[in-house]
Every structure is written in structure tokens, then in C-alpha cells.
Design a protein around this motif. Structure first.
Motif, PDB file in Angstrom:
ATOM      1  N   LEU A 116       0.844  -1.188   0.000  1.00  0.00           N
ATOM      2  CA  LEU A 116       0.000   0.000   0.000  1.00  0.00           C
ATOM      3  C   LEU A 116       0.883   1.242   0.000  1.00  0.00           C
ATOM      4  CD1 LEU A 116      -2.648  -0.976   2.712  1.00  0.00           C
ATOM      5  CD2 LEU A 116      -2.926  -1.038   0.221  1.00  0.00           C
ATOM      6  N   GLU A 117       0.483   2.267  -0.754  1.00  0.00           N
ATOM      7  CA  GLU A 117       1.226   3.525  -0.725  1.00  0.00           C
ATOM      8  C   GLU A 117       1.033   4.237   0.612  1.00  0.00           C
ATOM      9  OE1 GLU A 117       0.525   6.156  -3.982  1.00  0.00           O
ATOM     10  OE2 GLU A 117       1.398   4.781  -5.429  1.00  0.00           O
ATOM     11  N   ALA A 118      -0.132   4.046   1.222  1.00  0.00           N
ATOM     12  CA  ALA A 118      -0.463   4.657   2.515  1.00  0.00           C
ATOM     13  C   ALA A 118      -1.516   3.785   3.182  1.00  0.00           C
ATOM     14  CB  ALA A 118      -0.996   6.066   2.306  1.00  0.00           C
ATOM     15  N   PRO A 119      -1.647   3.876   4.512  1.00  0.00           N
ATOM     16  CA  PRO A 119      -2.708   3.099   5.163  1.00  0.00           C
ATOM     17  C   PRO A 119      -4.067   3.444   4.548  1.00  0.00           C
ATOM     18  CG  PRO A 119      -1.238   4.062   6.792  1.00  0.00           C
ATOM     19  CD  PRO A 119      -0.865   4.659   5.450  1.00  0.00           C
ATOM     20  N   ALA A 120      -4.921   2.447   4.408  1.00  0.00           N
ATOM     21  CA  ALA A 120      -6.232   2.642   3.787  1.00  0.00           C
ATOM     22  C   ALA A 120      -7.285   2.847   4.869  1.00  0.00           C
ATOM     23  CB  ALA A 120      -6.580   1.423   2.933  1.00  0.00           C
ATOM     24  N   SER A 121      -8.047   3.937   4.737  1.00  0.00           N
ATOM     25  CA  SER A 121      -9.103   4.251   5.703  1.00  0.00           C
ATOM     26  C   SER A 121     -10.228   5.003   5.016  1.00  0.00           C
ATOM     27  CB  SER A 121      -8.575   5.144   6.833  1.00  0.00           C
ATOM     28  OG  SER A 121      -7.574   4.516   7.558  1.00  0.00           O
ATOM     29  N   LEU A 122     -11.456   4.668   5.404  1.00  0.00           N
ATOM     30  CA  LEU A 122     -12.611   5.460   5.002  1.00  0.00           C
ATOM     31  C   LEU A 122     -12.673   6.669   5.932  1.00  0.00           C
ATOM     32  CD1 LEU A 122     -15.224   2.604   4.596  1.00  0.00           C
ATOM     33  CD2 LEU A 122     -14.507   4.153   2.770  1.00  0.00           C
ATOM     34  N   PHE A 123     -13.123   7.829   5.412  1.00  0.00           N
ATOM     35  CA  PHE A 123     -13.180   9.043   6.226  1.00  0.00           C
ATOM     36  C   PHE A 123     -14.407   9.840   5.823  1.00  0.00           C
ATOM     37  CE2 PHE A 123     -11.674  13.461   7.138  1.00  0.00           C
ATOM     38  CZ  PHE A 123     -11.569  13.321   8.516  1.00  0.00           C
ATOM     39  N   ASN A 124     -15.123  10.379   6.806  1.00  0.00           N
ATOM     40  CA  ASN A 124     -16.314  11.174   6.515  1.00  0.00           C
ATOM     41  C   ASN A 124     -16.158  12.644   6.922  1.00  0.00           C
ATOM     42  OD1 ASN A 124     -16.626  11.214   9.289  1.00  0.00           O
ATOM     43  ND2 ASN A 124     -18.727  10.461   9.291  1.00  0.00           N
ATOM     44  N   GLY A 125     -14.956  13.069   7.202  1.00  0.00           N
ATOM     45  CA  GLY A 125     -14.718  14.438   7.638  1.00  0.00           C
ATOM     46  C   GLY A 125     -14.475  14.532   9.131  1.00  0.00           C
ATOM     47  N   ARG A 126     -14.943  13.528   9.886  1.00  0.00           N
ATOM     48  CA  ARG A 126     -14.749  13.481  11.344  1.00  0.00           C
ATOM     49  C   ARG A 126     -14.237  12.134  11.820  1.00  0.00           C
ATOM     50  NH1 ARG A 126     -19.637  15.423  10.407  1.00  0.00           N
ATOM     51  NH2 ARG A 126     -20.634  13.508  11.044  1.00  0.00           N
ATOM     52  N   THR A 171     -12.809   8.107  11.147  1.00  0.00           N
ATOM     53  CA  THR A 171     -12.024   7.234  10.277  1.00  0.00           C
ATOM     54  C   THR A 171     -12.393   5.787  10.552  1.00  0.00           C
ATOM     55  OG1 THR A 171     -10.198   8.801  10.269  1.00  0.00           O
ATOM     56  CG2 THR A 171      -9.677   6.535   9.686  1.00  0.00           C
ATOM     57  N   ILE A 172     -12.567   5.019   9.490  1.00  0.00           N
ATOM     58  CA  ILE A 172     -12.792   3.576   9.589  1.00  0.00           C
ATOM     59  C   ILE A 172     -11.617   2.905   8.881  1.00  0.00           C
ATOM     60  CG2 ILE A 172     -14.280   1.623   9.013  1.00  0.00           C
ATOM     61  CD1 ILE A 172     -16.630   3.634   8.875  1.00  0.00           C
ATOM     62  N   PRO A 173     -10.737   2.240   9.624  1.00  0.00           N
ATOM     63  CA  PRO A 173      -9.599   1.565   8.981  1.00  0.00           C
ATOM     64  C   PRO A 173     -10.079   0.463   8.034  1.00  0.00           C
ATOM     65  CG  PRO A 173      -9.325   1.658  11.368  1.00  0.00           C
ATOM     66  CD  PRO A 173     -10.727   2.085  11.070  1.00  0.00           C
ATOM     67  N   LEU A 174      -9.345   0.279   6.951  1.00  0.00           N
ATOM     68  CA  LEU A 174      -9.637  -0.774   5.986  1.00  0.00           C
ATOM     69  C   LEU A 174      -8.505  -1.787   5.990  1.00  0.00           C
ATOM     70  CD1 LEU A 174     -10.820   1.389   2.949  1.00  0.00           C
ATOM     71  CD2 LEU A 174     -12.256   0.118   4.550  1.00  0.00           C
ATOM     72  N   THR A 175      -8.855  -3.042   5.782  1.00  0.00           N
ATOM     73  CA  THR A 175      -7.837  -4.063   5.550  1.00  0.00           C
ATOM     74  C   THR A 175      -7.877  -4.389   4.056  1.00  0.00           C
ATOM     75  OG1 THR A 175      -9.366  -5.881   6.016  1.00  0.00           O
ATOM     76  CG2 THR A 175      -8.057  -5.053   7.860  1.00  0.00           C
TER      77      THR A 175
END
Length: 165
Positions: A52-62, A64-68
Motif C-alpha cells: 500500500l502507498e499509505a494506510p487505507a481508511s474510510l473518512f467522513n470528515g470526522r 475514520t474507519i480503517p480498511l484491511t
């Protein structure tokens, strides 16, 4: 993600060209994973590595949900790892929300999952290809919508069949 000697490409030619959506599962209060099959070919003796180029995470502006992210069953991190040993293979990419205690905050989430694939540096002829001939990138835009806690289907008529949410 194709070179003359090797490739890593989704079997669905539209995968990655559009936003991929993680559906919300009301019964588990979780997000469904994104799955895609890839065709992999390595003309090189050592297969394909990925990271991965960077850790993967969902974000809604406030929030963060980490992704595997796994490729061919191998969890991807920021360090290159061998993901395919064979000269030709089919491999599954899975992007999933990491397990979390409790319910995630409602809202619209997005992420960019950036994966780098790399062929082994030495070709069968013994000539080392240039770095730009050994690397390929995949960027996948992921979205998810988590409804408010009051989201549920409610019958409008006593006979059923018509619902509102």
C-alpha cells in the motif's frame, strides 16, 4: 497495470474505473467487503510483490474507519510483500472495513486505496529492467454510506407490501 512482460489486471475491465461501494449491512451494523478477481502474469522468475502507498481508511470528515486490504490472501501493508509466486495466476483483491467495537458514526465515507505492484527485479534473460518497467499502480476509490441509527423499514399499510424508511 500492464507491461510487455508482466501484468496485474482486474478481470472486470470496469473495476477501479468507477467508485466501488461498500454496502451497509443492517443486521451486522457493518460494511460489506469489496471483492475483485485479478489475472496476474509474471514473466519474471520471482512473481509479484505488492504494498500500500499509505494506510487505507474510510473518512467522513470526522471519523475514520480503517480498511484491511488483502491480495491473494496476503494482507497488504506499506512494506512490499510477495503476493504471487507463480508465472500466471488468478488472485482475489479484498477491501474490508476492519472490525470495530460498536457502531460507526452515520455518514458518507470515502477512501482512495492505492496499491503498488512490482515484478521481481531480474528478468529471465538476466537483464534488470528499469524501475518504471517493474512498477504498476492501482488506485481504487471506495465509498460507503452508514445510515442513522433510526434507519429501519416500517410498513405504511396494515397489509404490508409498502414500506418507508
Amino acid at each position: 497495470m500492464t507491461t510487455t512482460q508482466w501484468y496485474v489486471r482486474p478481470e472486470d475491465p470496469n473495476f477501479g474505473d468507477r467508485e466501488e461501494t461498500m454496502g451497509y449491512d443492517v443486521s451486522s451494523n457493518g460494511l460489506s467487503p469489496i471483492r475483485a478477481l485479478y489475472s496476474v502474469k509474471s514473466a519474471e522468475s520471482g512473481g509479484i510483490r505488492a504494498h500500500l502507498e499509505a494506510p487505507a481508511s474510510l473518512f467522513n470528515g470526522r471519523t475514520t474507519i480503517p480498511l484491511t486490504v488483502t491480495f491473494n490472501g496476503v494482507p497488504l501493508t506499506d512494506s512490499p510483500q510477495q503476493v504471487v509466486d507463480a508465472a500466471e495466476a488468478r488472485a482475489e483483491l479484498v477491501i474490508a472495513a476492519a472490525p470495530s467495537p460498536g457502531r460507526c458514526e452515520a455518514g458518507d465515507y470515502t477512501a482512495v486505496v492505492a496499491i503498488v505492484f512490482e515484478s521481481t527485479p531480474e528478468s529471465p534473460s538476466g537483464v534488470t529492467p528499469r524501475a518504471d518497467e517493474r512498477l504498476a499502480n492501482a488506485s481504487i476509490i471506495v465509498s460507503a454510506h452508514i445510515p442513522t441509527e433510526n434507519f429501519y423499514a416500517q410498513p405504511i399499510s396494515p397489509e404490508g407490501g409498502m414500506y418507508r424508511s
